[in-house]
Design a protein around this motif. Sequence first.
Motif, PDB file in Angstrom:
ATOM      1  N   ASN A  26      -4.951  24.820 -18.156  1.00  0.00           N
ATOM      2  CA  ASN A  26      -5.238  25.952 -17.283  1.00  0.00           C
ATOM      3  C   ASN A  26      -4.300  27.125 -17.548  1.00  0.00           C
ATOM      4  O   ASN A  26      -4.724  28.278 -17.542  1.00  0.00           O
ATOM      5  N   PHE A  27      -3.044  26.836 -17.809  1.00  0.00           N
ATOM      6  CA  PHE A  27      -2.094  27.901 -18.112  1.00  0.00           C
ATOM      7  C   PHE A  27      -2.434  28.592 -19.433  1.00  0.00           C
ATOM      8  O   PHE A  27      -2.249  29.808 -19.566  1.00  0.00           O
ATOM      9  N   GLN A  28      -2.923  27.831 -20.391  1.00  0.00           N
ATOM     10  CA  GLN A  28      -3.282  28.445 -21.672  1.00  0.00           C
ATOM     11  C   GLN A  28      -4.449  29.411 -21.514  1.00  0.00           C
ATOM     12  O   GLN A  28      -4.460  30.485 -22.127  1.00  0.00           O
ATOM     13  N   ILE A  29      -5.418  29.060 -20.695  1.00  0.00           N
ATOM     14  CA  ILE A  29      -6.537  29.967 -20.448  1.00  0.00           C
ATOM     15  C   ILE A  29      -6.045  31.187 -19.662  1.00  0.00           C
ATOM     16  O   ILE A  29      -6.416  32.327 -19.970  1.00  0.00           O
ATOM     17  N   TYR A  30      -5.201  30.956 -18.666  1.00  0.00           N
ATOM     18  CA  TYR A  30      -4.609  32.054 -17.898  1.00  0.00           C
ATOM     19  C   TYR A  30      -3.847  32.995 -18.833  1.00  0.00           C
ATOM     20  O   TYR A  30      -4.007  34.216 -18.766  1.00  0.00           O
ATOM     21  N   TYR A  31      -3.042  32.431 -19.712  1.00  0.00           N
ATOM     22  CA  TYR A  31      -2.280  33.234 -20.679  1.00  0.00           C
ATOM     23  C   TYR A  31      -3.215  34.086 -21.541  1.00  0.00           C
ATOM     24  O   TYR A  31      -3.003  35.282 -21.720  1.00  0.00           O
ATOM     25  N   GLN A  32      -4.273  33.470 -22.049  1.00  0.00           N
ATOM     26  CA  GLN A  32      -5.196  34.208 -22.910  1.00  0.00           C
ATOM     27  C   GLN A  32      -5.925  35.299 -22.132  1.00  0.00           C
ATOM     28  O   GLN A  32      -6.170  36.386 -22.651  1.00  0.00           O
ATOM     29  N   TYR A  85      -8.192  22.630 -24.211  1.00  0.00           N
ATOM     30  CA  TYR A  85      -7.926  23.554 -23.101  1.00  0.00           C
ATOM     31  C   TYR A  85      -9.216  23.940 -22.383  1.00  0.00           C
ATOM     32  O   TYR A  85      -9.286  23.888 -21.155  1.00  0.00           O
ATOM     33  N   THR A  86     -10.215  24.332 -23.137  1.00  0.00           N
ATOM     34  CA  THR A  86     -11.456  24.779 -22.504  1.00  0.00           C
ATOM     35  C   THR A  86     -12.180  23.628 -21.808  1.00  0.00           C
ATOM     36  O   THR A  86     -12.859  23.841 -20.801  1.00  0.00           O
ATOM     37  N   ALA A  87     -12.033  22.422 -22.329  1.00  0.00           N
ATOM     38  CA  ALA A  87     -12.683  21.271 -21.704  1.00  0.00           C
ATOM     39  C   ALA A  87     -12.044  20.919 -20.359  1.00  0.00           C
ATOM     40  O   ALA A  87     -12.729  20.439 -19.458  1.00  0.00           O
ATOM     41  N   LYS A  88     -10.743  21.172 -20.217  1.00  0.00           N
ATOM     42  CA  LYS A  88     -10.026  20.755 -19.015  1.00  0.00           C
ATOM     43  C   LYS A  88      -9.746  21.873 -18.023  1.00  0.00           C
ATOM     44  O   LYS A  88      -9.413  21.614 -16.873  1.00  0.00           O
ATOM     45  N   ALA A  89      -9.835  23.103 -18.462  1.00  0.00           N
ATOM     46  CA  ALA A  89      -9.419  24.223 -17.611  1.00  0.00           C
ATOM     47  C   ALA A  89     -10.431  24.533 -16.519  1.00  0.00           C
ATOM     48  O   ALA A  89     -11.632  24.383 -16.707  1.00  0.00           O
ATOM     49  N   GLU A  90      -9.905  24.969 -15.395  1.00  0.00           N
ATOM     50  CA  GLU A  90     -10.717  25.365 -14.251  1.00  0.00           C
ATOM     51  C   GLU A  90     -10.491  26.818 -13.866  1.00  0.00           C
ATOM     52  O   GLU A  90     -11.238  27.346 -13.043  1.00  0.00           O
ATOM     53  N   VAL A  91      -9.459  27.454 -14.418  1.00  0.00           N
ATOM     54  CA  VAL A  91      -9.253  28.867 -14.095  1.00  0.00           C
ATOM     55  C   VAL A  91     -10.423  29.663 -14.657  1.00  0.00           C
ATOM     56  O   VAL A  91     -11.002  29.286 -15.675  1.00  0.00           O
ATOM     57  N   PRO A  92     -10.774  30.743 -13.991  1.00  0.00           N
ATOM     58  CA  PRO A  92     -11.880  31.553 -14.513  1.00  0.00           C
ATOM     59  C   PRO A  92     -11.512  32.173 -15.857  1.00  0.00           C
ATOM     60  O   PRO A  92     -10.351  32.490 -16.101  1.00  0.00           O
ATOM     61  N   VAL A  93     -12.496  32.312 -16.705  1.00  0.00           N
ATOM     62  CA  VAL A  93     -12.285  32.953 -18.000  1.00  0.00           C
ATOM     63  C   VAL A  93     -12.705  34.410 -17.874  1.00  0.00           C
ATOM     64  O   VAL A  93     -13.807  34.707 -17.430  1.00  0.00           O
ATOM     65  N   GLY A  94     -11.804  35.292 -18.253  1.00  0.00           N
ATOM     66  CA  GLY A  94     -12.102  36.720 -18.214  1.00  0.00           C
ATOM     67  C   GLY A  94     -12.494  37.209 -19.593  1.00  0.00           C
ATOM     68  O   GLY A  94     -11.726  37.077 -20.532  1.00  0.00           O
ATOM     69  N   VAL A 108      -5.428  37.112  -9.584  1.00  0.00           N
ATOM     70  CA  VAL A 108      -5.347  36.461  -8.270  1.00  0.00           C
ATOM     71  C   VAL A 108      -6.139  35.156  -8.271  1.00  0.00           C
ATOM     72  O   VAL A 108      -5.642  34.111  -7.831  1.00  0.00           O
ATOM     73  N   ASP A 109      -7.356  35.189  -8.775  1.00  0.00           N
ATOM     74  CA  ASP A 109      -8.195  33.985  -8.796  1.00  0.00           C
ATOM     75  C   ASP A 109      -7.604  32.901  -9.685  1.00  0.00           C
ATOM     76  O   ASP A 109      -7.660  31.710  -9.350  1.00  0.00           O
ATOM     77  N   SER A 110      -7.029  33.300 -10.794  1.00  0.00           N
ATOM     78  CA  SER A 110      -6.404  32.335 -11.709  1.00  0.00           C
ATOM     79  C   SER A 110      -5.177  31.698 -11.069  1.00  0.00           C
ATOM     80  O   SER A 110      -4.998  30.480 -11.126  1.00  0.00           O
ATOM     81  N   ALA A 112      -4.536  31.420  -7.924  1.00  0.00           N
ATOM     82  CA  ALA A 112      -4.970  30.562  -6.814  1.00  0.00           C
ATOM     83  C   ALA A 112      -5.321  29.167  -7.332  1.00  0.00           C
ATOM     84  O   ALA A 112      -4.956  28.154  -6.721  1.00  0.00           O
ATOM     85  N   GLN A 113      -5.994  29.099  -8.475  1.00  0.00           N
ATOM     86  CA  GLN A 113      -6.345  27.808  -9.069  1.00  0.00           C
ATOM     87  C   GLN A 113      -5.098  27.079  -9.577  1.00  0.00           C
ATOM     88  O   GLN A 113      -4.949  25.875  -9.377  1.00  0.00           O
ATOM     89  N   LEU A 114      -4.209  27.794 -10.237  1.00  0.00           N
ATOM     90  CA  LEU A 114      -2.967  27.181 -10.723  1.00  0.00           C
ATOM     91  C   LEU A 114      -2.145  26.627  -9.557  1.00  0.00           C
ATOM     92  O   LEU A 114      -1.595  25.518  -9.646  1.00  0.00           O
ATOM     93  N   LEU A 115      -2.075  27.372  -8.472  1.00  0.00           N
ATOM     94  CA  LEU A 115      -1.323  26.911  -7.304  1.00  0.00           C
ATOM     95  C   LEU A 115      -1.901  25.620  -6.728  1.00  0.00           C
ATOM     96  O   LEU A 115      -1.156  24.730  -6.314  1.00  0.00           O
ATOM     97  N   LYS A 116      -3.214  25.491  -6.710  1.00  0.00           N
ATOM     98  CA  LYS A 116      -3.831  24.240  -6.238  1.00  0.00           C
ATOM     99  C   LYS A 116      -3.376  23.062  -7.094  1.00  0.00           C
ATOM    100  O   LYS A 116      -2.997  22.005  -6.577  1.00  0.00           O
ATOM    101  N   LEU A 117      -3.431  23.242  -8.402  1.00  0.00           N
ATOM    102  CA  LEU A 117      -3.022  22.177  -9.312  1.00  0.00           C
ATOM    103  C   LEU A 117      -1.537  21.859  -9.153  1.00  0.00           C
ATOM    104  O   LEU A 117      -1.133  20.693  -9.180  1.00  0.00           O
ATOM    105  N   GLU A 118      -0.741  22.885  -8.994  1.00  0.00           N
ATOM    106  CA  GLU A 118       0.712  22.689  -8.884  1.00  0.00           C
ATOM    107  C   GLU A 118       1.092  21.994  -7.592  1.00  0.00           C
ATOM    108  O   GLU A 118       2.022  21.183  -7.567  1.00  0.00           O
ATOM    109  N   ARG A 119       0.377  22.274  -6.515  1.00  0.00           N
ATOM    110  CA  ARG A 119       0.687  21.603  -5.246  1.00  0.00           C
ATOM    111  C   ARG A 119       0.406  20.096  -5.339  1.00  0.00           C
ATOM    112  O   ARG A 119       1.148  19.285  -4.780  1.00  0.00           O
ATOM    113  N   VAL A 120      -0.646  19.719  -6.039  1.00  0.00           N
ATOM    114  CA  VAL A 120      -0.933  18.300  -6.262  1.00  0.00           C
ATOM    115  C   VAL A 120       0.194  17.680  -7.090  1.00  0.00           C
ATOM    116  O   VAL A 120       0.697  16.595  -6.774  1.00  0.00           O
TER     117      VAL A 120
END
Length: 159
Positions: A26-32, A85-94, A108-110, A112-120
């Motif tokens: 998810n972070f890799q997709i966010y980074y890209q 990365y693309t198979a596992k990621a849930e962050v939106p792709v821009g 913001v949307d990305s 929010a998704q990362l924070l959900k994963l991090e809280r788990v």
Amino acid sequence: MKLNTIGLETTKTKELAEDLNHLLANFQIYYQNLRGIHWNIKGKRFFDLHVKFEELYTDANLKVDEIAERILTLGDTPLHTFEDYTAKAEVPVGKNISQDDKAVRLIVDSLAQLLKLERVLLEKAGDAGDEGTLAMISGFISEQEKTVWMMKAWLDETV
């Protein structure tokens, strides 16, 4: 109960490493995404946002490295292909985002998704007694919450 060299239960560290790989994807997709909006942003806010997006992608790149190194520390192998990365990621792709509001919304949307994963991960790391993962993820969360607040303020929205 079998412990690894750093004193953590092996079954729990295996699960944590899998969750960290999910976060890594998810972070890799966010980074890209951040690279893309940095390159493509247009309009009257270009100068401010171009610099801010570079700051964010530089930070995300460091976090990607920290996550991968934590996975290695736990005795597993970090994911390292875009296919994974693309198979596992849930962050939106821009894709082809050049408008300021859409770019900031993507962040913001990305986050929010990362924070959900991090809280788990935070909860699981605590249960496993994994202070290293706990400290890393806790730091990520506090930084990202502040970024969300700032981006939402820019959008003239409340958290």
